[in-house]
Design an enzyme around this catalytic site. Structure first.
Site, PDB file in Angstrom:
ATOM      1  N   HIS A  71       3.745  -2.186   3.089  1.00 32.47           N
ATOM      2  CA  HIS A  71       3.654  -0.820   2.576  1.00 32.47           C
ATOM      3  C   HIS A  71       4.961  -0.455   1.877  1.00 32.47           C
ATOM      4  O   HIS A  71       6.036  -0.597   2.476  1.00 32.47           O
ATOM      5  CB  HIS A  71       3.392   0.183   3.709  1.00 32.47           C
ATOM      6  CG  HIS A  71       2.080  -0.039   4.399  1.00 32.47           C
ATOM      7  ND1 HIS A  71       1.897  -1.051   5.321  1.00 32.47           N
ATOM      8  CD2 HIS A  71       0.899   0.610   4.289  1.00 32.47           C
ATOM      9  CE1 HIS A  71       0.647  -1.018   5.764  1.00 32.47           C
ATOM     10  NE2 HIS A  71       0.023  -0.027   5.153  1.00 32.47           N
ATOM     11  N   ASP A 103       0.824  -1.211   0.000  1.00 33.10           N
ATOM     12  CA  ASP A 103       0.000   0.000   0.000  1.00 33.10           C
ATOM     13  C   ASP A 103       0.860   1.263   0.000  1.00 33.10           C
ATOM     14  O   ASP A 103       1.992   1.262   0.485  1.00 33.10           O
ATOM     15  CB  ASP A 103      -0.879   0.045   1.253  1.00 33.10           C
ATOM     16  CG  ASP A 103      -1.976  -1.005   1.257  1.00 33.10           C
ATOM     17  OD1 ASP A 103      -2.022  -1.823   0.324  1.00 33.10           O
ATOM     18  OD2 ASP A 103      -2.768  -0.998   2.214  1.00 33.10           O
TER      19      ASP A 103
END
Length: 205
Positions: free
Chosen positions: A173, A33
């Site tokens: 992430h 992400d």
């Protein structure tokens, strides 16, 4: 465990979202992400290549606009693209229509049906509106917490080892908050998953 794996009430709020894939198949679904950014995404891509792993990148639209070469590189290497809003906005501060506009704005760049809400949360009206407009909401089975300042790289690796299971959608992430830990633990996590017999798959739209 309250953070690493989703609470039951979240699954109840978003009943048609993807939380976990087929638990009968020994596969995991790596997701990243908040990118793409030059400080993190190239390392992630190179590491995935080393292990022959495919993943799904939930991108912030404004990052993709600023770094179109990274968006193109993710696609070129065979990974899937997901929408993470244009400005990484939280759902509770925006009306469903303004939220949808932000998602659509990102999608003018990303061109994907896959969507994941920033912070893993949005209002029920936002969720329903997104589904009406054809988005496939993808949540997670395991959040590694690689972004947390309270955790070390070893802690993040331990989360992977503790909670990964067949069909897990695993969230990392490719961000400034996470990259120092990823450089240390991501290769070890992929090697451990591979040693456990897991296949790496991307999420199809």
């Amino acid at each position: 465990m309250l953070i690493e794996q989703p609470a039951r009430f979240l699954r109840w709020l978003y009943p048609h979202a993807l939380w976990r894939m087929d638990h009968h198949e020994r596969a995991v679904y790596l997701t990243f992400d908040d990118g793409p950014i030059p400080e993190a995404t190239p390392f992630v891509l190179d590491t995935l290549d080393r292990f022959g792993a495919k993943a799904t990148f939930f991108m912030v639209g404004d990052n993709a606009r600023r770094y179109p070469e990274l968006l193109a590189d993710v696609r070129r290497r065979g990974h899937a693209i997901g929408n993470h809003t244009y400005n990484h906005i939280g759902g509770l501060r925006w009306s469903s229509w303004k939220y949808l506009y932000n998602v659509h704005r990102a999608n003018e760049i990303l061109h994907t049906r896959l969507f994941r809400p920033p912070h893993g949360w949005m209002g029920i009206a936002h969720y329903r509106t997104l589904r009406i407009f054809g988005y496939k909401v993808v949540m997670w089975d395991l959040v590694t917490r690689d972004y947390s300042r309270r955790l070390t790289a070893q802690d993040v690796l331990d989360n992977v080892k503790r909670y990964a299971r067949p069909g897990s959608i695993i969230t990392f992430h490719d961000s400034l908050k996470s990259i120092d830990k990823l450089r240390v633990m991501l290769p070890d996590a992929l090697q451990w998953l591979k040693d456990q017999g897991y296949e790496f798959r991307r999420i199809e739209s």
